[in-house]
Design an enzyme around this catalytic site. Structure first.
Site, PDB file in Angstrom:
ATOM      1  N   ARG A 149      -1.365  -3.785   6.378  1.00  0.00           N
ATOM      2  CA  ARG A 149      -2.673  -3.154   6.201  1.00  0.00           C
ATOM      3  C   ARG A 149      -2.636  -1.772   6.827  1.00  0.00           C
ATOM      4  NH1 ARG A 149      -6.554  -6.706   4.313  1.00  0.00           N
ATOM      5  NH2 ARG A 149      -7.580  -4.772   3.652  1.00  0.00           N
TER       6      ARG A 149
ATOM      7  N   GLU B 225      -8.032   4.541   1.443  1.00  0.00           N
ATOM      8  CA  GLU B 225      -7.516   4.253   0.105  1.00  0.00           C
ATOM      9  C   GLU B 225      -8.617   4.469  -0.930  1.00  0.00           C
ATOM     10  OE1 GLU B 225      -5.689   0.391  -0.110  1.00  0.00           O
ATOM     11  OE2 GLU B 225      -4.283   0.817   1.513  1.00  0.00           O
TER      12      GLU B 225
ATOM     13  N   HIS C 196      -0.578   0.874  -2.732  1.00  0.00           N
ATOM     14  CA  HIS C 196      -0.969  -0.512  -2.436  1.00  0.00           C
ATOM     15  C   HIS C 196      -0.568  -1.449  -3.581  1.00  0.00           C
ATOM     16  CE1 HIS C 196      -4.011  -2.922   0.167  1.00  0.00           C
ATOM     17  NE2 HIS C 196      -3.073  -3.719  -0.307  1.00  0.00           N
TER      18      HIS C 196
END
Length: 339
Positions: A241, A270, A289
């Site tokens: 993360r 993000e 991601h």
């Protein structure tokens, strides 16, 4: 008995949606790319018994206030820090997630990132595409370290950490790992593994790969102080993360040469802005991601998310319950809607 009403915040892969539609009345936010706006989420959740969400959806007290009938929140993700778990538990709302089914995909991608940054694969591709390959071959051009004989440090040894260790062991490396407890079961299976503290791992590792969940304890776990402990020849890999790493400190480390480079699939912000400082380094590999982005993994995630949701509405224990304390607040038989 009336069919349960379900809101799904994104189009998810099959067979997940079909499974839900067999036993529930389903409303889907008709987009693969964009999450619903806050207003749309609050409007569509009002009369729903269940929610299937993604990590891009903030599920807090306001959302739960808007959905007095809500019994289960099934997130299409392993992480669940986008959901207010204590609030859900207090209200008797079951929260489930999708661990395990993306383990192999993320482990494979982690190894790919390690090779990409150490062997300068992305940098090499860029050189050819931009017409910079204008000199004869020479023995120093785009050299990088071999993995064989190196020390790999794994911060966290859960499912993904173990799967990554198994794959890396074939490169004939030494593996150090740090976790809240020693994994004797793994050490007996994977050769050259050693349990150690975090500081020692950072000081001795040639590659540091992060595999911990995001919690209050792991937020900015890799900060300036810890980045300074790493070798100048070491690389940082993050497929866990984004907020586990202090981005500002990492940018400083890269600018000042405390470490050799980094490969990142997750970020504190993000999507990452195109002009972000991290995009300016040739020794940094960036991915949006996508560590779990295999066709098979995304299908398994959808299936497990649907199975979790349906199980709760059947009054059965779901395969992957996050907040087990909720069983004491509202027993499963009290949320049963599907015969």
């Amino acid at each position: 008995m009336a069919r349960p009403k379900v809101y799904v915040t994104r189009i998810i892969p099959e067979p997940g949606l079909s499974m839900l539609k067999e036993c529930c009345d389903v409303v889907v936010h008709e987009s693969k790319d964009w999450p619903p706006s806050r207003e749309e989420l609050l409007r569509n959740i009002r009369d729903k018994d269940a929610l299937l969400c993604l990590l891009t959806d903030k599920i807090d007290a306001e959302v739960m206030d808007a959905a007095p009938n809500l019994k289960v929140i099934s997130t299409y993700s392993v992480g669940f820090d986008h959901i207010d778990i204590p609030e859900a538990t207090k209200r008797g709302i079951y929260v489930t997630h999708t661990p395990g089914v993306l383990t192999d995909a993320v482990a494979e991608f982690t190894v790919g990132l390690i090779l990409a940054v150490t062997r300068r694969i992305v940098e090499a591709d860029k050189i050819i595409r931009t017409g910079q390959w204008d000199k004869p071959w020479n023995p120093y051009f785009l050299t990088g370290p071999e993995l064989k004989g190196k020390t790999i440090g794994l911060v966290g040894l859960g499912r993904i950490g173990v799967a990554t260790a198994k794959r890396l062991s074939s490169f004939d490396v030494k593996i150090l790992y740090y976790d809240i407890e020693r994994r004797w079961d793994v050490e007996t299976v994977i050769p050259n593994m050693e349990f150690t503290d975090l500081d020692t791992l950072l000081e001795k590792s040639d590659i540091v790969s992060i595999h911990v969940p995001l919690t209050k304890e792991t937020y900015h776990l890799i900060n300036e102080e810890r980045l300074r402990k790493m070798k100048k020849t070491a690389y940082l890999i993050n497929t866990a993360r984004g907020p586990v790493v202090d981005t500002e400190a990492l940018v400083k480390a890269l600018k000042e040469g405390w470490i050799a480079g980094a490969a990142l699939d997750v970020f504190e912000q993000e999507p990452l802005p195109p002009n972000h400082p991290l995009t300016k380094f040739d020794n940094v590999v960036l991915a949006p991601h996508i560590a779990s982005a295999t066709i098979e993994a995304r299908q398994r995630m959808a299936e497990l998310a649907a199975r979790n949701l349906i199980a709760v509405l059947k009054g059965e224990m779901p395969p992957a319950l996050v907040n087990k304390e909720v069983l004491k607040v509202r027993p499963l038989e009290k949320v049963k809607m599907i015969p």
